[in-house]
Design an enzyme around this catalytic site. Structure first.
Site, PDB file in Angstrom:
ATOM      1  N   LYS A 169       0.811  -1.210   0.000  1.00  0.00           N
ATOM      2  CA  LYS A 169       0.000   0.000   0.000  1.00  0.00           C
ATOM      3  C   LYS A 169       0.851   1.270   0.000  1.00  0.00           C
ATOM      4  O   LYS A 169       0.414   2.315  -0.472  1.00  0.00           O
ATOM      5  CB  LYS A 169      -0.924   0.029   1.227  1.00  0.00           C
ATOM      6  CG  LYS A 169      -1.796  -1.197   1.435  1.00  0.00           C
ATOM      7  CD  LYS A 169      -2.853  -1.361   0.369  1.00  0.00           C
ATOM      8  CE  LYS A 169      -4.031  -2.229   0.775  1.00  0.00           C
ATOM      9  NZ  LYS A 169      -3.719  -3.641   1.015  1.00  0.00           N
TER      10      LYS A 169
HETATM   11  C1  LIG Z   1      -4.459  -4.800   0.711  1.00  0.00           C
HETATM   12  C2  LIG Z   1      -3.671  -6.047   0.642  1.00  0.00           C
HETATM   13  C3  LIG Z   1      -3.980  -7.071  -0.280  1.00  0.00           C
HETATM   14  C4  LIG Z   1      -5.195  -6.991  -1.186  1.00  0.00           C
HETATM   15  O1  LIG Z   1      -5.093  -5.969  -2.143  1.00  0.00           O
HETATM   16  P1  LIG Z   1      -6.433  -5.431  -2.873  1.00  0.00           P
HETATM   17  O2  LIG Z   1      -5.985  -4.280  -3.685  1.00  0.00           O
HETATM   18  O3  LIG Z   1      -7.361  -5.034  -1.764  1.00  0.00           O
HETATM   19  O4  LIG Z   1      -6.965  -6.562  -3.670  1.00  0.00           O
HETATM   20  C5  LIG Z   1      -3.138  -8.173  -0.345  1.00  0.00           C
HETATM   21  N1  LIG Z   1      -2.070  -8.295   0.471  1.00  0.00           N
HETATM   22  C6  LIG Z   1      -1.750  -7.344   1.375  1.00  0.00           C
HETATM   23  C7  LIG Z   1      -0.581  -7.550   2.248  1.00  0.00           C
HETATM   24  C8  LIG Z   1      -2.528  -6.196   1.483  1.00  0.00           C
HETATM   25  O5  LIG Z   1      -2.200  -5.248   2.385  1.00  0.00           O
END
Ligand SMILES: *Cc1c(COP(=O)(O)O)cnc(C)c1O
Length: 465
Positions: free
Chosen positions: A112
């Protein structure tokens, strides 16, 4: 480039307006009016670029010069100066047919950060340029919250409130969010699960009077800018893997999926012209999307708590973006379908549409034991410690991609964030010092009931203080 809504009732807007709108004013999601096509020639040029240069090249297709080049360059350089790896998102060869795209070298150790460091800089830029106050509101299954807070903590003109499901995030995720002491940060710990948190913020963003009175801005992947920032590493990873393998053929990407944001960025990259073969969608027990890809029916099941809490999502907000393209950009059909989904709780598509979905996607739901076994296996075989989300991605590769092609699997978090699963594999890991330090710090958070009115009241108080 202008941006329009999947539901067709928003007047086309420019880049900054789309960024500030977040959720479309008609309840839909914003998408580019036309997906830009990247030529072979341009792809060749892009192979030579650093990560930061590639961000600039891709954003050039989307920003309409609304931010002067010099300013955008500064924002991008500042965004990725916080990363612990020079390449920002390095690619690692595991086997001839498997590469891992490491997306966890940012300040909060999950993917993120890649979009949210940039969005933090962009929010500060807009607040500063227009002298306006920006009030960020987000819901998190754990990682978005920490990243978004890290992106804007202490920044002038910005306040941020994040809702997380009480007791349903990992210890490290909770500490990353709640040990931040800046007064522009409010953590609401909600009695409920992530879908409840996301439901509340979607309601609040949908209440246009409330949204404008409180100057709300969105950090979740309902924000198109987050998706755009995430397309960059698909291009970057393809170039690195192709250079390493000497093969410039289409590759598969395997993506641990919750809200469908990250994998949608991969879909967008493919539509722009990146040589992507299949997108492999990996879920955990909350496998609504796996079932959709296999059966063409989108219907939330019962919420399950898993080893990969950041993917504990049933209602994936970005799914609407993909559906829009499956239905040939027919916004009227989307508007109808989403209304029907709200009242009836399910969406089903025609056999022709399902065939299209299956020509682009494969899916695998990785349940608890398979996830832990994958972590143990890869540690034993390759000396590589996967976090439980990344392990779902890799397990889906091992299940599906046996056609001799290359798969790039996204490593979305560092294992130190999810030690709960790692210890169950009998593996002891050392925490990076940044994470170790969290355990010493005092926490700040407020517990609230999962009711819209309670949350709204807290927000009004915080934003107006
Ligand atoms: C947010 C997240 C996901 C999922 O990603 P999306 O964009 O919501 O599909 C997968 N792995 C981790 C570690 C995350 O923080």
């Amino acid at each position: 480039m202008r941006y329009i809504s999947t539901r067709g009732k928003v007047k086309p807007v420019g880049f900054i307006d789309a960024f500030m709108m977040g959720l479309g004013d008609d309840g839909g999601l914003l998408v580019p009016e036309q997906i830009p096509a990247v030529s072979q020639e341009t792809l060749k040029e892009w192979q030579k670029l650093s990560y930061q240069e590639l961000v600039l090249a891709i954003f050039d297709l989307y920003t309409n010069g609304e931010i002067p080049n010099k300013d955008l360059r500064e924002l991008v350089l500042a965004s990725y100066s916080t990363f612990r790896h020079d390449e920002v998102t390095p690619v690692r060869r595991i086997r001839d047919d498997l590469y891992l795209l490491e997306l966890f070298h940012g300040p909060t150790f999950a993917f993120k950060d890649i979009a949210l460091q940039l969005m933090g800089q962009l929010y500060a830029y807009v607040a500063n340029k227009d002298g306006r106050s920006i009030h960020i509101l987000g819901a998190t299954s754990g990682d978005t919250g920490a990243s978004a807070i890290e992106g804007v903590r202490g920044k002038k003109g910005i306040k941020i409130c994040i809702l997380h499901p009480n007791g349903k995030v990992s210890k490290v995720q909770e500490l990353q969010m709640t040990t931040v002491q800046d007064d522009n940060v409010l953590n609401l710990s909600v009695n409920g699960n992530f879908d409840d948190c996301q439901g509340i913020i979607k309601e609040l963003f949908g209440d246009l009077a409330f949204k404008s009175a409180n100057q709300l801005a969105a950090v979740n992947s309902i924000n198109i800018v987050r998706i755009l920032a995430q397309t960059v590493y698909y291009f970057y990873a393809y170039f690195q893997a192709a250079k390493a393998s000497g093969q410039w053929k289409p590759v598969h990407f395997s993506v641990p999926t919750g809200n469908f944001g990250d994998i949608f960025a991969g879909y967008l990259a493919k539509r722009m012209g990146l040589p992507v073969d299949k997108l492999i969608l990996a879920t955990n027990e909350n496998n609504i999307l796996e079932r959709f890809i296999h059966e063409g029916v989108y219907m939330p099941g019962d919420f399950r708590a898993t080893y990969s809490p950041s993917m504990d999502i049933q209602v994936a907000s970005n799914f609407e973006r993909y559906l829009y393209y499956v239905l040939d950009e027919d916004s009227e059909a989307i508007d109808k379908l989403m209304k029907a989904f709200k009242s009836e709780g399910e969406i089903s598509i025609s056999p022709e549409s399902l065939a299209k979905v299956q020509s682009e996607f494969m899916a695998h739901g990785v349940f608890g034991k398979e996830c832990l076994n994958t972590i143990s296996d890869y540690q034993a075989k390759y000396g590589y410690l996967l976090d439980p989300h990344s392990a779902c991605g890799v397990a889906a590769v091992d299940k599906h991609a046996a056609d001799g092609g290359i798969t790039i699997s996204l490593a979305t978090a560092h294992p130190a964030k999810f030690n709960e699963a790692i210890v169950l594999c009998g593996i002891q890991q050392n925490y990076p010092p940044e994470i170790e330090a969290l355990f010493e710090k005092p926490q700040r958070q407020k517990l609230v009931d999962g009711k819209l009115e309670d949350v709204a009241k807290e927000l009004v108080q915080f934003y107006n203080a």
